[in-house]
Each structure stands twice: as C-alpha cells, then as structure tokens.
Design a protein around this motif. Structure first.
Motif, short mmCIF file in Angstrom:
data_model
loop_
_atom_site.label_atom_id
_atom_site.label_comp_id
_atom_site.label_asym_id
_atom_site.label_seq_id
_atom_site.Cartn_x
_atom_site.Cartn_y
_atom_site.Cartn_z
N LEU A 60 2.15 4.16 6.48
CA LEU A 60 2.75 2.86 6.72
C LEU A 60 4.27 2.97 6.69
N GLY A 61 4.93 2.36 7.68
CA GLY A 61 6.38 2.29 7.69
C GLY A 61 6.87 0.91 7.29
N ASN A 62 8.16 0.81 7.03
CA ASN A 62 8.69 -0.48 6.60
C ASN A 62 8.62 -1.55 7.69
N THR A 63 8.84 -1.15 8.97
CA THR A 63 8.74 -2.15 10.02
C THR A 63 7.30 -2.44 10.41
N ASP A 64 6.37 -1.66 9.90
CA ASP A 64 4.95 -2.02 9.98
C ASP A 64 4.62 -3.02 8.86
N GLU A 65 5.12 -2.71 7.67
CA GLU A 65 4.85 -3.57 6.51
C GLU A 65 5.36 -4.99 6.72
N VAL A 66 6.54 -5.12 7.32
CA VAL A 66 7.13 -6.44 7.47
C VAL A 66 6.28 -7.35 8.36
N LEU A 67 5.44 -6.77 9.21
CA LEU A 67 4.61 -7.57 10.11
C LEU A 67 3.53 -8.34 9.36
N PHE A 68 3.06 -7.80 8.25
CA PHE A 68 2.05 -8.52 7.47
C PHE A 68 2.56 -8.97 6.11
N ILE A 106 -2.45 -5.99 13.60
CA ILE A 106 -1.69 -6.08 12.35
C ILE A 106 -2.59 -5.74 11.17
N ALA A 107 -3.84 -6.15 11.22
CA ALA A 107 -4.78 -5.79 10.15
C ALA A 107 -4.95 -4.27 10.08
N TRP A 108 -4.97 -3.60 11.23
CA TRP A 108 -5.08 -2.14 11.23
C TRP A 108 -3.84 -1.52 10.58
N LEU A 109 -2.66 -2.04 10.91
CA LEU A 109 -1.44 -1.53 10.27
C LEU A 109 -1.49 -1.74 8.76
N ARG A 110 -2.00 -2.87 8.33
CA ARG A 110 -2.07 -3.16 6.90
C ARG A 110 -2.89 -2.13 6.14
N ASP A 111 -3.85 -1.53 6.80
CA ASP A 111 -4.74 -0.57 6.14
C ASP A 111 -4.18 0.85 6.11
N LEU A 112 -3.02 1.08 6.71
CA LEU A 112 -2.45 2.43 6.66
C LEU A 112 -2.05 2.79 5.23
N PRO A 113 -2.29 4.03 4.81
CA PRO A 113 -1.88 4.44 3.47
C PRO A 113 -0.38 4.69 3.41
N CYS A 114 0.14 4.79 2.20
CA CYS A 114 1.56 5.09 2.01
C CYS A 114 1.83 6.58 1.91
N ILE A 115 0.80 7.38 1.64
CA ILE A 115 0.96 8.82 1.47
C ILE A 115 -0.19 9.52 2.18
N LEU A 123 3.18 13.66 3.32
CA LEU A 123 3.89 12.84 4.29
C LEU A 123 4.02 11.42 3.75
N VAL A 124 5.25 10.91 3.75
CA VAL A 124 5.52 9.51 3.45
C VAL A 124 6.47 8.98 4.52
N HIS A 125 6.57 7.67 4.62
CA HIS A 125 7.54 7.14 5.59
C HIS A 125 8.96 7.24 5.07
N ALA A 126 9.19 6.75 3.85
CA ALA A 126 10.53 6.77 3.26
C ALA A 126 10.52 7.52 1.93
N THR A 131 8.44 1.95 1.22
CA THR A 131 8.59 2.20 2.66
C THR A 131 10.00 1.88 3.14
N TRP A 132 10.82 1.29 2.26
CA TRP A 132 12.14 0.80 2.66
C TRP A 132 13.29 1.68 2.19
N ARG A 133 13.10 2.43 1.11
CA ARG A 133 14.22 3.16 0.51
C ARG A 133 13.90 4.65 0.45
N SER A 134 14.88 5.47 0.84
CA SER A 134 14.70 6.91 0.81
C SER A 134 16.07 7.57 0.66
#
Length: 239
Positions: A60-68, A106-115, A123-126, A131-134
């Motif tokens: 999951l990325g931050n701009t995916d998270e913001v959608l839900f 959007i529901a599919w994006l919500r189910d993405l893991p963070c790691i 693998l992580v997004h940030a 998902t926002w800070r790195s």
C-alpha cells in the motif's frame, strides 16, 4: 533469482507501458509493486486493472491509502510546512481519482499489505510504520539502519521519494526503487529496480512524457498544468 520492483506508477499509462516492454526484455522471475498505483496520471482505473490482471503482489502506498482514508492526508498536511494551495490541489485530484476508480477498485487497494517479505527482501512503500514518512535519499546510514533493520531482511526496498539510490550498510542494503512516474531526480525517464541474484540495478526507461501530458489533459482530471510541469522537469513543483 531475478526480482523486479515497480513502484509509484501514479496512473501514468504511457510510462507504465514502457516499463512493461523493458520487463519483457529483463524477464524477472517475480515482479512486485511498491504502491502509489493510480493517483496522479491519466489512467488510474486502467493501472489498477492491469496490476490485478498481472497478479503482482505489492504494498500500500500513501496515495492509495488516501483514497479510502482521507483523514491520512489531513494528518500529514497538519504537520507539513507546505503551503495550503498544495493540499487544496491534492484534495481535488484525490476526489477525481476516487470517482474514476469506483468502490470495488478502492476496496482492492484497501486490502494491500504494508509489508511484503520475499526471498531475502523486505518491501515497504515508505517505512514499516507509515506509508507517508520515510528517510530521504541523503539520509544518514544510522537513520536507514534504525528505520529498516527491524524488518529483519538483508535487502530493504522502498519507493515514495521518487529518487532512486542503492546504499550498502554494515547489516543491510537499502534500495529506493525510484518512480515509474514523476521522478524527482532531474531524470524524467521511468525507473524501476531489478535484483539479479540479490544484486540491485536501477533501470531507467525512456517514455514519451508529452504523450502522457496530452492524455492527462484530455482526461479532464484537474491541475493538468501542474502535472505537466512535474513530468517535464522531473522535479517537485508547486501547483
């Protein structure tokens, strides 16, 4: 084993198609995505649909998270020194992306893991916690160790900052996979990561940025001028 990490596509169909062509040449055994899939380009729904059809696992990325979870943007904006005009523009673009995707995507994006943990890599997004800070590309070795060593893998990969790099530390190797769309390092080519028997290589792929700019303008999504400036300059721009 050859593993590719494709991160920060941001709805850019033109750049993604170029990366897919390059992937057919490099022929990885496994492809993972690093999040930030639909938001910010001409083809948000098409990108989500193709990633799902390809069956790529990812995070999951931050701009995916913001959608839900729109409050995640407000939480980040409240702590940011960026001018209010930036957040106004992002809210408008998020609303348009959300409408283009529809509830099921959007529901599919919500189910993405963070790691994602795969074959000696994490693998992580940030970062593992957000998902926002790195860390940025110029972060100290100590900061990178502190943030990523707890993941417990020898190779750590993230995206988010749109600036690719490879850093070998005492305990881990930290790699930023770069961005398929909107690179912030002055090189507007698409970027992705290829690991060949754990040896990392940043691949840069030419694509027609002007074609994507026209597609975004024709899509009717807001702030086409802003998107065009970022794609042309390969640097962060203000709306």
């Amino acid at each position: 084993m050859r593993i590719a990490i494709v991160s920060d596509i941001h709805g850019n169909r033109t750049a993604f198609d170029a990366v897919l062509t390059d992937l057919r040449q490099t022929s990885p055994d496994l492809i993972l995505h690093g999040g930030d899939l639909p938001h910010g380009g001409s083809s948000p729904a098409d990108i989500v649909d193709q990633i799902r059809a390809l069956g790529w696992a990812g995070v999951l990325g931050n701009t995916d998270e913001v959608l839900f979870r729109p409050e995640s943007l407000e939480e980040f904006a409240a702590q940011s020194a960026a001018p209010p005009a930036l957040w106004v523009a992002i809210r408008e673009m998020v609303a348009a992306t959300r409408e283009a995707l529809g509830d099921e995507r959007i529901a599919w994006l919500r189910d993405l893991p963070c790691i994602q943990l795969q074959d000696q890599i994490a693998l992580v997004h940030a970062s593992p916690e957000s998902t926002w800070r790195s860390p940025g590309h110029a972060a100290s070795d100590a900061e990178l160790e502190s943030v990523y060593a707890p993941l417990g893998q020898p190779i750590i990969i993230y995206g988010h900052i749109h600036q690719s790099y490879i850093r070998t530390l005492s305990r881990i190797t930290v790699v930023n996979a770069g961005s398929v769309s909107m690179s912030y390092d002055g090189d507007r080519r698409a970027a992705y990561l290829l690991l060949d028997d754990s040896k990392p290589e940043i691949r840069r792929v030419e694509y027609d940025a002007e074609q994507e700019i026209r597609a975004y303008s024709d899509s009717g999504f807001p702030h086409a001028d802003w998107v065009a400036r970022m794609l042309r300059s390969a640097r962060p721009q203000m709306p």
